[in-house]
Write a protein that holds these residues in place. Sequence first.
Motif, short mmCIF file in Angstrom:
data_model
loop_
_atom_site.label_atom_id
_atom_site.label_comp_id
_atom_site.label_asym_id
_atom_site.label_seq_id
_atom_site.Cartn_x
_atom_site.Cartn_y
_atom_site.Cartn_z
N GLY A 232 -6.91 4.40 14.22
CA GLY A 232 -6.09 5.52 13.86
C GLY A 232 -4.61 5.39 13.62
O GLY A 232 -4.18 4.99 12.56
N GLY A 233 -3.83 5.77 14.64
CA GLY A 233 -2.41 6.01 14.43
C GLY A 233 -1.64 4.81 13.91
O GLY A 233 -0.73 4.96 13.10
N TYR A 234 -1.98 3.62 14.36
CA TYR A 234 -1.26 2.43 13.93
C TYR A 234 -1.45 2.21 12.43
O TYR A 234 -0.50 1.98 11.68
N GLY A 235 -2.70 2.31 12.00
CA GLY A 235 -2.98 2.12 10.58
C GLY A 235 -2.32 3.18 9.71
O GLY A 235 -1.86 2.90 8.60
N GLU A 236 -2.28 4.41 10.22
CA GLU A 236 -1.63 5.49 9.47
C GLU A 236 -0.13 5.21 9.31
O GLU A 236 0.45 5.46 8.24
N ARG A 237 0.51 4.72 10.36
CA ARG A 237 1.95 4.41 10.27
C ARG A 237 2.18 3.30 9.25
O ARG A 237 3.12 3.33 8.47
N ARG A 243 3.60 3.19 1.58
CA ARG A 243 3.83 4.25 0.61
C ARG A 243 5.33 4.43 0.36
O ARG A 243 5.78 4.56 -0.78
N GLY A 244 6.11 4.40 1.44
CA GLY A 244 7.55 4.53 1.31
C GLY A 244 8.18 3.39 0.51
O GLY A 244 9.06 3.62 -0.33
N ALA A 245 7.71 2.17 0.75
CA ALA A 245 8.23 1.02 -0.01
C ALA A 245 7.91 1.16 -1.49
O ALA A 245 8.74 0.86 -2.36
N PHE A 316 9.04 8.18 14.10
CA PHE A 316 7.77 7.47 13.93
C PHE A 316 6.64 8.17 14.69
O PHE A 316 5.47 7.91 14.44
N GLU A 317 7.01 8.99 15.65
CA GLU A 317 6.06 9.80 16.43
C GLU A 317 4.94 8.95 17.04
O GLU A 317 3.75 9.21 16.85
N ILE A 318 5.36 7.93 17.79
CA ILE A 318 4.38 7.06 18.46
C ILE A 318 4.55 7.07 19.97
O ILE A 318 3.87 6.33 20.68
N SER A 319 5.47 7.89 20.47
CA SER A 319 5.60 8.00 21.91
C SER A 319 4.57 9.00 22.44
O SER A 319 3.89 9.67 21.67
#
Length: 392
Positions: A232-237, A243-245, A316-319
Amino acid sequence: MGSATAARALLTEVAGIEPVGTWSAPGRVNLIGEHTDYNDGFVLPFAIQQRTHVALGTRADGRIRVVSTFDGDAVEVDLAALDELFPANRGEVPEWAAYPLGVAWALLRRTGRSAVSVTGVDLAIASDVPIGAGLSSSAAIEGAVATTLNDAWGLGLDRVALAQVGRTAENEAVGAPTGIMDQMASMLGRADAAIFLDCRSLAASVVDLGFADAGLQLVVIDTGVKHSHATGGYGERRAACERGAEIMGVRALRDVSVDDLARAAELMDDVTFRRVRHIVTENQRVLDTVAVLRDHGPRAIGALLLASHASMRDDFEISVPELDTAVEAAMSAGAIGARMTGGGFGGAAIALVEHDRVQTVMDAAASAFAASGFAAPTMFTVVPSVGAGRDA
């Protein structure tokens, strides 16, 4: 029983032989630079004293057997069958075994050696690196196994190549889309020093931390909240960063500067922009931390650690609440700086603390967790330590 002794005893128990030798590799703490590694950016990790040990026995039948103290069942396959297992491990072996077997597969692929050209092995693995705490227990396994087999098979790979082998195993055999920071830290660690790593060029330099001379210690507050990088979350980040690059027209977010963020904000949706802003500002914080350490010493890096945590929490919303509580409690008890460390979604926070305030910080964190209804954290200090190598 230490993990080196445990590995030796396990090998004797399973294979009925004395080990040829033992090797080990450390876990790591990332002082600053989170999720920048797979964006070709900068990181500043250091190896810790907690290590994974591997005891090696040789065998004449062209097979590899792995066993560990954290899983009672040995896994055994033909070396020639590794190409059938990887890179697409479809559950034929349990995830823990995909790490050492994946390293063996990646080593043979990297060197072009055939399975019949190397000796069969028994590998017994024991570790005192906490699992799931964000201290890279996986890179410690990879580094220890890679170093062991590099020696046993006479492959002659250097430390950077072995780190690359570990990353290949984690990415392709295990399926976790991580960068190379953890493996490089585990391979290149030095006492009381961090490794300043350019993840694009793999150029690495040693940065003295000076914790000991300054009377400082680094406290790890392991929240006990488990995470898995392969989900999940790691791959999404990571996808958001790519995408941003692409939107910015660059190879990787390493090529975007703080000055470019205003333009990025106009081109991206809010979530993608905030993911990009974390990476771009975090890269700058790594560079700033290296400069501050060299010019002013470790007491001056607290604000950078706190800014890093805020960026991971908000952009980054990973906390998670437990990590935020750990950071806030440490600071309230007088820490110089604190932040979550590792991939996020759980794991550990770190706090840079005066030697005589270590217990005060630990007590404050324990009280804050209890008051919030969280399970008690596990806390310990870590010491910047040496990288992978043969021990006996």
